[in-house]
Design a protein around this motif. Structure first.
Motif, PDB file in Angstrom:
ATOM      1  N   GLN A  47       0.729  -1.175   0.040  1.00 27.51           N
ATOM      2  CA  GLN A  47      -0.044  -0.007  -0.063  1.00 27.51           C
ATOM      3  C   GLN A  47       0.915   1.315  -0.086  1.00 27.51           C
ATOM      4  N   ALA A  48       1.983   1.315   0.599  1.00 21.23           N
ATOM      5  CA  ALA A  48       3.071   2.414   0.684  1.00 21.23           C
ATOM      6  C   ALA A  48       4.070   2.140  -0.416  1.00 21.23           C
ATOM      7  N   SER A  49       3.652   1.363  -1.511  1.00 17.43           N
ATOM      8  CA  SER A  49       4.662   1.287  -2.604  1.00 17.43           C
ATOM      9  C   SER A  49       6.089   0.681  -2.248  1.00 17.43           C
ATOM     10  N   VAL A  50       6.181  -0.039  -1.201  1.00 16.16           N
ATOM     11  CA  VAL A  50       7.273  -0.574  -0.814  1.00 16.16           C
ATOM     12  C   VAL A  50       7.521  -2.000  -1.545  1.00 16.16           C
ATOM     13  N   ASP A  51       8.090  -2.337  -2.307  1.00 27.88           N
ATOM     14  CA  ASP A  51       8.314  -3.606  -3.191  1.00 27.88           C
ATOM     15  C   ASP A  51       8.734  -4.848  -2.395  1.00 27.88           C
ATOM     16  N   ASN A  52       7.828  -5.796  -2.464  1.00 28.20           N
ATOM     17  CA  ASN A  52       8.000  -6.774  -1.502  1.00 28.20           C
ATOM     18  C   ASN A  52       7.762  -8.216  -2.240  1.00 28.20           C
ATOM     19  N   ILE A  53       8.104  -9.308  -1.650  1.00 30.37           N
ATOM     20  CA  ILE A  53       7.733 -10.629  -1.989  1.00 30.37           C
ATOM     21  C   ILE A  53       7.690 -11.422  -0.858  1.00 30.37           C
ATOM     22  N   VAL A  54       6.419 -12.277  -0.886  1.00 33.71           N
ATOM     23  CA  VAL A  54       6.081 -13.424   0.117  1.00 33.71           C
ATOM     24  C   VAL A  54       6.639 -14.676  -0.192  1.00 33.71           C
ATOM     25  N   LEU A  55       7.266 -15.397   0.298  1.00 33.86           N
ATOM     26  CA  LEU A  55       7.678 -16.844   0.136  1.00 33.86           C
ATOM     27  C   LEU A  55       7.207 -17.612   1.395  1.00 33.86           C
ATOM     28  N   GLU A  56       6.165 -18.569   0.896  1.00 34.77           N
ATOM     29  CA  GLU A  56       5.301 -19.579   1.930  1.00 34.77           C
ATOM     30  C   GLU A  56       5.991 -21.015   1.728  1.00 34.77           C
ATOM     31  N   GLN A  57       6.222 -21.662   2.590  1.00 35.54           N
ATOM     32  CA  GLN A  57       6.941 -23.175   2.277  1.00 35.54           C
ATOM     33  C   GLN A  57       5.604 -24.088   1.652  1.00 35.54           C
ATOM     34  N   ARG A  58       4.407 -23.701   2.386  1.00 39.41           N
ATOM     35  CA  ARG A  58       3.263 -24.552   2.141  1.00 39.41           C
ATOM     36  C   ARG A  58       2.507 -24.350   0.953  1.00 39.41           C
ATOM     37  N   SER A  59       1.370 -24.896   0.682  1.00 40.63           N
ATOM     38  CA  SER A  59       0.545 -24.610  -0.446  1.00 40.63           C
ATOM     39  C   SER A  59      -0.547 -23.542   0.096  1.00 40.63           C
ATOM     40  N   ARG A  60      -1.176 -22.808  -0.775  1.00 39.38           N
ATOM     41  CA  ARG A  60      -2.526 -21.991  -0.465  1.00 39.38           C
ATOM     42  C   ARG A  60      -3.254 -22.533   0.420  1.00 39.38           C
ATOM     43  N   GLU A  61      -3.679 -23.767  -0.306  1.00 42.12           N
ATOM     44  CA  GLU A  61      -4.813 -24.520   0.608  1.00 42.12           C
ATOM     45  C   GLU A  61      -4.471 -25.170   1.832  1.00 42.12           C
ATOM     46  N   TYR A  62      -3.056 -25.421   1.940  1.00 46.02           N
ATOM     47  CA  TYR A  62      -2.672 -26.021   3.265  1.00 46.02           C
ATOM     48  C   TYR A  62      -2.617 -24.830   4.337  1.00 46.02           C
ATOM     49  N   VAL A  63      -2.227 -23.543   3.927  1.00 51.44           N
ATOM     50  CA  VAL A  63      -2.355 -22.422   4.726  1.00 51.44           C
ATOM     51  C   VAL A  63      -3.810 -22.081   5.160  1.00 51.44           C
ATOM     52  N   LEU A  64      -4.765 -22.228   4.192  1.00 53.44           N
ATOM     53  CA  LEU A  64      -6.063 -21.873   4.581  1.00 53.44           C
ATOM     54  C   LEU A  64      -6.668 -22.875   5.566  1.00 53.44           C
ATOM     55  N   GLY A  65      -6.208 -23.994   5.282  1.00 52.77           N
ATOM     56  CA  GLY A  65      -6.735 -25.240   6.283  1.00 52.77           C
ATOM     57  C   GLY A  65      -6.452 -25.192   7.487  1.00 52.77           C
ATOM     58  N   ARG A  66      -5.442 -24.492   8.127  1.00 49.28           N
ATOM     59  CA  ARG A  66      -5.063 -24.404   9.476  1.00 49.28           C
ATOM     60  C   ARG A  66      -6.090 -23.948  10.267  1.00 49.28           C
ATOM     61  N   ILE A  67      -6.209 -24.589  11.362  1.00 52.52           N
ATOM     62  CA  ILE A  67      -7.369 -24.210  12.425  1.00 52.52           C
ATOM     63  C   ILE A  67      -6.596 -23.408  13.412  1.00 52.52           C
ATOM     64  N   ARG A  68      -7.004 -22.357  13.735  1.00 51.48           N
ATOM     65  CA  ARG A  68      -6.457 -21.441  14.639  1.00 51.48           C
ATOM     66  C   ARG A  68      -7.594 -20.521  15.538  1.00 51.48           C
ATOM     67  N   ALA A  69      -7.288 -19.797  16.353  1.00 46.70           N
ATOM     68  CA  ALA A  69      -8.201 -19.195  17.268  1.00 46.70           C
ATOM     69  C   ALA A  69      -8.314 -17.947  16.527  1.00 46.70           C
ATOM     70  N   GLY A  70      -9.225 -17.103  17.129  1.00 47.98           N
ATOM     71  CA  GLY A  70      -9.857 -15.977  16.354  1.00 47.98           C
ATOM     72  C   GLY A  70     -10.310 -14.829  17.191  1.00 47.98           C
ATOM     73  N   VAL A  71      -9.891 -14.522  18.204  1.00 45.53           N
ATOM     74  CA  VAL A  71     -10.381 -13.497  19.042  1.00 45.53           C
ATOM     75  C   VAL A  71      -9.474 -12.110  18.942  1.00 45.53           C
ATOM     76  N   LEU A  72     -10.079 -11.100  18.156  1.00 43.80           N
ATOM     77  CA  LEU A  72      -9.247  -9.929  17.614  1.00 43.80           C
ATOM     78  C   LEU A  72      -9.327  -8.929  18.700  1.00 43.80           C
ATOM     79  N   GLU A  73      -8.233  -8.459  19.234  1.00 37.33           N
ATOM     80  CA  GLU A  73      -8.295  -7.070  20.019  1.00 37.33           C
ATOM     81  C   GLU A  73      -9.041  -6.063  19.076  1.00 37.33           C
ATOM     82  N   GLN A  74      -9.466  -4.904  20.023  1.00 39.32           N
ATOM     83  CA  GLN A  74      -9.857  -3.677  19.288  1.00 39.32           C
ATOM     84  C   GLN A  74      -8.680  -3.074  18.394  1.00 39.32           C
TER      85      GLN A  74
END
Length: 389
Positions: free
Chosen positions: A23-50
């Motif tokens: 968003q700030a036009s700082v060029d970046n790349i993200v490297l992820e060891q797993r597949s997109r489907e694996y990352v989305l399949g991980r069950i984690r908690a989800g209580v978000l602070e304000q």
């Protein structure tokens, strides 16, 4: 390939950092060891602070969150067969929002796709080089070919078992750890939650937690032995044990159903210091782990990313290194406060094998003080909704 920032790890921390930098036009790349489907399949908690909700909102990432998230103004503590509500909003003016980490990750992936920003899934054998000098590099393998990314900085958002922290020379790193002598057996089911707010229960048989993901999907936990096995727990046995650890009203009104996921998670507190090594920065679980009792894991990662993104943007846009030079110190002040709170909540609510009746009596006295004192309730509420970072 060359970018300004190479981000290792495509979970919430890495994706959020990448989004804020893009968003700030700082060029970046993200490297992820797993597949997109694996990352989305991980069950984690989800209580978000304000503060987490506010950051996601300001970044344009909260459309679904505001539509589907469950805003909670309180939590309930259960002991001696009765429930006691801590009025989070009344005591602090803030709320928490229940919105699964999987959903946060989904929103971040969609946003990165919309920006057309670079992300490499199934990046194998990732390694970091030269971060102690002026020319850091990241190497990885994809489809049998080796690739190298030249960059100005590396952000290690690759979790507790990732390569980032493991690449730091042992003499440069100090770690602090406590492993708890029990785990959480969690069950997810498509049934309505037993309460519209979370219930934390202290019971002589062990801790229990009643949580949720939506108005029709519940997530429940019971304290269990580290030597226990998921296959030892039928759904019927789990529901019976959970009922025993709750108040009568909750036990009688709880709707049960077949599990759609069941797992055992160990609990630990872990902090690595510092969180910067030359041009390598650690964020999220790569630097710290907390037991889930205080609902701080994802929120701590977001707090790190908030500070790191601002520091990097300040460096590239204004030429100032103040933010990156103070990143570790500022993060760790906040991290240790969250570690303390998570440890305290865990100590307050669980049955420890070595404390005996004395420990149970002390827990009971503290719980009575907590629900009977406005000052004590306010302290819990301030920490639960999130301290300023």
């Amino acid at each position: 390939m060359r970018v300004q920032v190479a981000i290792i790890g495509g979970g919430p921390a890495g994706l959020l950092l990448g989004h804020l930098l893009s968003q700030a036009s700082v060029d970046n790349i993200v490297l992820e060891q797993r597949s997109r489907e694996y990352v989305l399949g991980r069950i984690r908690a989800g209580v978000l602070e304000q503060g987490t909700v506010d950051l996601l909102t300001s970044a344009g990432l909260a459309r679904r969150l505001h539509k589907q998230g469950l805003v909670h103004g309180g939590v309930e503590l259960c002991f001696d067969g009765s429930r006691h509500r801590i009025d989070l909003h009344g005591l602090t003016g803030k709320n928490v929002t229940v919105y699964g980490q999987t959903e946060v990750t989904h929103d971040l992936m969609d946003a990165r796709d919309a920006l057309g920003a670079s992300i490499v899934y199934e990046a194998a054998n990732v390694s970091v080089h030269g971060f102690d000098g002026a020319s850091p590099r990241v190497r990885y393998e994809k489809n049998g070919q080796t690739h190298e990314v030249e960059c100005d900085f590396i952000a290690g958002c690759d979790g507790y078992h990732g390569v980032s922290r493991a690449s730091v020379p042992e003499a440069s790193l100090r770690t602090y750890e406590r492993v708890y002598p029990f785990g959480w057996l969690g069950l997810m089911a498509d049934v309505p939650p037993v309460s519209h707010e979370l219930i934390y229960s202290n019971h002589e048989r062990g801790f229990a937690l009643c949580s949720m993901r939506s108005p029709t999907r519940s997530r429940y936990y019971v304290q269990c032995s580290l030597s226990d096995k998921v296959e030892n727990w039928s759904d019927e046995r789990f529901w019976d044990e959970l009922r025993r650890r709750l108040d009568t009203r909750a036990a009688e009104t709880m709707i049960t159903g077949p599990s759609i996921e069941k797992s055992i998670a160990p609990l630990r507190s872990f902090v690595a210091e510092p969180m910067r090594f030359g041009r390598l920065f650690l964020a999220g679980d790569a630097a710290h782990i907390v037991p889930p009792t205080g609902a701080k894991g994802l929120n701590l990662a977001v707090s790190d990313v908030r500070l790191l993104s601002r520091a990097l943007i300040e460096y590239f846009k204004e030429g100032s290194a103040v933010g990156i030079d103070t990143y570790s110190e500022r993060c760790l002040r906040h991290v240790w406060k969250a570690v303390r709170f998570s440890w305290w909540m865990t100590s307050l609510l669980h049955k420890f094998p070595d404390t005996g009746e004395f420990g149970q009596k002390v827990q009971h006295a503290e719980l009575e003080y907590l629900v009977g004192s406005v000052a004590a309730s306010t302290s819990l509420a301030e920490n639960y909704v999130g301290l300023p970072s």
